[in-house]
Design an enzyme around this catalytic site. Sequence first.
Site, PDB file in Angstrom:
ATOM      1  N   HIS A  86      17.955  74.891 -32.981  1.00 48.67           N
ATOM      2  CA  HIS A  86      18.258  74.098 -31.796  1.00 48.67           C
ATOM      3  C   HIS A  86      19.113  72.863 -32.084  1.00 48.67           C
ATOM      4  O   HIS A  86      20.170  72.659 -31.474  1.00 48.67           O
ATOM      5  CB  HIS A  86      16.956  73.658 -31.116  1.00 48.67           C
ATOM      6  CG  HIS A  86      16.130  74.794 -30.609  1.00 48.67           C
ATOM      7  ND1 HIS A  86      16.671  75.983 -30.184  1.00 48.67           N
ATOM      8  CD2 HIS A  86      14.791  74.915 -30.452  1.00 48.67           C
ATOM      9  CE1 HIS A  86      15.694  76.788 -29.776  1.00 48.67           C
ATOM     10  NE2 HIS A  86      14.557  76.160 -29.938  1.00 48.67           N
TER      11      HIS A  86
ATOM     12  N   LYS B 260       6.578  66.408 -31.438  1.00 45.51           N
ATOM     13  CA  LYS B 260       5.632  66.766 -30.385  1.00 45.51           C
ATOM     14  C   LYS B 260       4.706  65.592 -30.081  1.00 45.51           C
ATOM     15  O   LYS B 260       4.522  64.708 -30.912  1.00 45.51           O
ATOM     16  CB  LYS B 260       4.821  67.998 -30.799  1.00 45.51           C
ATOM     17  CG  LYS B 260       5.660  69.271 -30.867  1.00 45.51           C
ATOM     18  CD  LYS B 260       4.789  70.484 -31.083  1.00 45.51           C
ATOM     19  CE  LYS B 260       5.626  71.762 -31.007  1.00 45.51           C
ATOM     20  NZ  LYS B 260       6.195  71.972 -29.654  1.00 45.51           N
TER      21      LYS B 260
END
Length: 501
Positions: A261, A357
């Site tokens: 990504h 996260k």
Amino acid sequence: MSHSEHQAAQKKLETAPPAPPLTLVIFGAHGDLTKRLLMPALYNLADMKLLDQDFRIIGIDHSDDDTHRWADSLTQTIHSFVGDHTAEFHPDRIDETAWSWITQRLEYVKGDFGDDATFRGIGDKVVDRNCIFYLAVAARFFGPLVERLGKAGLLKETPSAFRRVVVEKPFGRDLPSAQALNAQILKAANEKQIYRIDHFMGKETVQNILALRFCNALFEPVWRREYIDHVQIMAAETIGVEARGGFYEPTGALRDMVPNHLFTLLAMVAMEPPDAYNSDAVRDERAKVIEAIAPVQPQDAVRGQYGAGTVQGKPAKAYREEQDVARDSTTETYIALKLAIGNWRWAGVPFYLRTGKHLKTRRTEIALHFKPAPVALLGAQQGNVLTIALDPEEEVAVRIDVKTPGMLPRLSAVDMAFRYADNFPVPSRVGYEILFYSVMNGDTLLFQRADQIEAAWAVVQPALSAWEQDKSAPEIYPAGSAGPKAADDLLARDGRIWESL
């Protein structure tokens, strides 16, 4: 926006012809990816009339099921997304005609991925038909599935029938495994048949980077080291690992997000202008810029792991307390890197990447920080920043300094922004629509080639190797924070700071 307005927007924007007739074979019919992203994308393509009448979907999985029950399960799932803005697909309503068009073309087949009989059965169903094999399965099945497809003769193309394979991430877990996987699948198929997918490339804002750079004389002349001080690329998530601890524990943030990504975004931002807008030319330039990145050294890589905290007003437990996670885990849930590109355009311009996260805010963006004007004519400058936001909003903003109203010569920073939703009102999409459409039409431009994949792993391999030797735990950061202090220190030593979360 009403459904009629959605349809009007689609008619205005979608002038592409339907894809050719084909059979889509999905390995992993019951998987989360199939239900959450692939089927909504196919529904949207059907709603846009971009699928041929002779389009078929065969779902393969090991579970006892039949076509009727599989279709019912998918129907319940897709209706559950209506109005759910926490989901990537969140339509106002489901067009029953378009969804019925999809369900009428479904077929479920129970099959063992390791049984030759499964592939003989598939062969009987796709004789002389165009066929796409989508590997929506765990990474350990990628190589063996392609091998078995090749062994069964299912990847042999004819003048009247193409055969293509879509491979999801993660493509390898380090450089040696990525090289081995490429070698394995390229024994069964040629490079043009393999579509290594990265859903970031399905986002309109990512594709718009080339238009922004190379179709606007305002930007291209200053998109280089003489004018840009540094570049930041960020993918921040508020969610934790949720129920994916079993996958995440041996993977971690770097393997999960960086070689695919984040490097996809970096390649689009930093690549040279291609000779033409076609697959070979664009992919050549993307691969070249990844190959020009110096291997990252351990001192330029920061690891973090979320501890207990509060995320958006809700208590969050520590990563080590998550299901299927070791209580002494050293897996990173946050990574920050400083990278250097050794070519003429970017020499001396650091690229800072970070992802994590259970952070304070959900946001994916690219920020190009420009050098200050040579003379501070009206006092302290904030500095120009070009921000390309991908999620949750899709927009392009330019931060400029303007004179503050009043009697004194002072500057204030303001943003000029272009938002996709304000100018191109389209229905809810998941990004896989254009990726599916590209595979169906044999366009590889939005997909990663073997050399780009391997070059990306080569960049991060020194850090991975160092961490295998160093068993110390990553720095703990509170869930709901901006990440570990060491990430701030990484930029502070260069006299820079992160864009605020």
